[in-house]
Design an enzyme around this catalytic site. Structure first.
Site, PDB file in Angstrom:
ATOM      1  N   GLN A 149      54.211 -27.690 -18.512  1.00  0.00           N
ATOM      2  CA  GLN A 149      54.113 -27.452 -19.883  1.00  0.00           C
ATOM      3  C   GLN A 149      53.338 -26.112 -20.152  1.00  0.00           C
ATOM      4  O   GLN A 149      52.592 -26.242 -21.198  1.00  0.00           O
ATOM      5  CB  GLN A 149      53.312 -28.713 -20.527  1.00  0.00           C
ATOM      6  CG  GLN A 149      54.281 -30.043 -20.653  1.00  0.00           C
ATOM      7  CD  GLN A 149      55.508 -29.767 -21.503  1.00  0.00           C
ATOM      8  OE1 GLN A 149      55.454 -28.909 -22.361  1.00  0.00           O
ATOM      9  NE2 GLN A 149      56.196 -30.612 -21.150  1.00  0.00           N
ATOM     10  N   SER A 150      53.648 -25.183 -19.408  1.00  0.00           N
ATOM     11  CA  SER A 150      53.070 -23.887 -19.374  1.00  0.00           C
ATOM     12  C   SER A 150      53.525 -23.271 -20.975  1.00  0.00           C
ATOM     13  O   SER A 150      54.772 -22.812 -20.997  1.00  0.00           O
ATOM     14  CB  SER A 150      53.212 -22.760 -18.511  1.00  0.00           C
ATOM     15  OG  SER A 150      52.919 -21.632 -19.004  1.00  0.00           O
TER      16      SER A 150
END
Length: 458
Positions: free
Chosen positions: A176-177
């Protein structure tokens, strides 16, 4: 609630509203921010939103010339603002650093002078130590697709990529960068393909990663995604992983440009050196006598805190920078930031210009129920939505420290930088559900007249 003054050129607009102050003892951290209507005092305060579109190193908007060079795709924006590539001139106090970037893109929401500037305003967190003020810089409002601190770094990194004739971008981060999502969007703006290496659990590495949060945006804009397990990531390392993909693309005739985790290298550091110039000017425009004693920010890869620390130290800002690390540990970041500073020939020790504390908790992108409760309480009390990975953990750790050591913060004026990451909340919906606002079916008494077609459903 806030009372704000927005400065736009020579005009000033004012919105005044109540600002509740909470009296009484300091309760435990999560409940410390709960607003009790019986405690709200009737006073009204007027605060300033430090937001100026005037910058001493940029010409007045009406006199502005078209940008010297547009980005490589040939797309241009009316007025030469958004997506413009411009020659970069550093602040005078940073002109001795080396190397200095030659150009910079405008990627965030821009204002009259083709420069992204984020608001600063008083953040009325309740139950702060005596005479303590917390102000908020909204770097999360740089644009929904690009929101956060990553934009500032990418403005310099992608200008370098274009200058080198690259046709695609490689970067790496967690599943989930925020950085990977921002990079994918910004690359597509510039007609560059984007390749993402995303770290996930070993039980999910062979499965479709889905469309939650940042993944939805990345896949919508056509990013190429390679999944790697956390175990492989830990053994191989981000540098080797990006090098492997770069070599593969080179064999295919591509011209890849590699951006490190979080965009945190010495070039990316310029994004927050420039942000210090912005803060410095915002303060001067409103009141040249105002000063921030401290700057507080989350730390996940090191570039943001390196830029803030060296910028504050070199400029007239002279605020003490406090970083709350959300992964690894303070010793790691002191060493990493030192490498970034040495890469700029800054000539200063990281431990002399920044204070780094651990706010990792259960681990990177992992939250306790107390941390998530804190996020919901802050949102209910102030309207500010914090992300669960970076600013949420940093704000939680800051307020916890204030509760435990109030004398350390009493009488100080603090600038907290919200670095974005809203989309990360979508990966926490199940955990957040018990603490969010209630709902109910609306009751409509049988005596209320009813007639088919009365309510338009557009």
């Amino acid at each position: 609630m806030l009372s704000c003054v927005s400065f736009g050129g020579q005009s000033v607009s004012r919105i005044v509203c109540a600002s509740p102050l909470i009296a009484g003892r300091r309760p435990p951290i999560a409940s410390a921010l709960k607003l009790n209507s019986a405690q709200i005092q009737p006073e009204r305060q007027t605060q300033s939103a430090l937001h100026s579109t005037h910058r001493s190193n940029f010409p007045v908007a009406t006199e502005m010339e078209p940008p010297i060079e547009q980005q490589q795709s040939g797309n241009s924006s009316l007025g030469g603002g958004f997506l413009a590539k411009k020659p970069y001139e550093p602040p005078s106090w940073a002109s001795h650093l080396n190397p200095i970037p030659s150009h910079v893109f405008s990627l965030g929401h821009v204002h009259a002078l083709c420069q992204y500037i984020s608001f600063i305003y008083r953040w009325n967190l309740p139950n702060l130590p005596r005479n303590t003020q917390v102000w908020l810089k909204r770097d999360d409002l740089s644009g929904m697709q690009l929101s956060g601190n990553k934009v500032r770094k990418l403005e310099f990194l992608l200008a370098d990529a274009v200058a080198q004739g690259s046709d695609c971008i490689i970067t790496i981060g967690g599943i989930q960068s925020n950085h990977c999502r921002a990079t994918a969007v910004a690359a597509k703006y510039l007609n560059l393909d984007c390749y993402l290496i995303l770290r996930t659990s070993k039980v999910l590495v062979d499965k479709d990663p889905g469309l939650t949060g940042n993944l939805l945006v990345e896949r919508l804009v056509g990013a190429h995604i390679d999944l790697v397990s956390k175990e492989e990531y830990a053994k191989v390392g981000s540098l080797s992983l990006t090098s492997l993909l770069k070599e593969k693309l080179l064999r295919e005739g591509r011209r890849p440009y590699v951006i490190p985790v979080g965009g945190s290298n010495s070039l990316g550091t310029w994004g927050y050196i420039e942000a210090v110039r912005e803060i410095e000017h915002q303060v001067q425009v409103v009141n040249s006598k105002e000063r921030f004693d401290d700057i507080v920010v989350a730390c996940g890869s090191g570039g943001t805190i390196a830029g803030l620390a060296i910028g504050s130290w070199l400029s007239n800002l002279k605020a003490k920078v406090h970083a709350f690390s959300v992964c690894d540990d303070p010793d790691y970041f002191y060493e990493y930031v030192q490498g970034l500073l040495d890469g700029l020939q800054a000539g200063v020790r990281s431990r002399d210009i920044i204070d780094i504390q651990n706010a990792k908790g259960l681990g990177y992108a992992m939250n306790t129920s107390e941390e998530l409760k804190f996020i919901t309480v802050v949102a209910e009390a102030t309207g500010v939505v914090l992300d669960p990975v970076y600013s949420g953990k940093a704000a939680y750790a800051m307020v916890k420290d204030m509760v435990e050591y109030p004398s350390k913060w009493e009488g100080r004026k603090i600038l907290f930088i919200h670095t974005g990451g809203l989309l990360g909340l979508f990966d926490k919906t199940d955990q957040l559900l018990p603490s969010v606002g209630s709902w109910r079916k609306m009751e409509i008494h049988e005596s209320i007249p009813r007639k088919d077609g009365s309510g338009k459903m557009f």
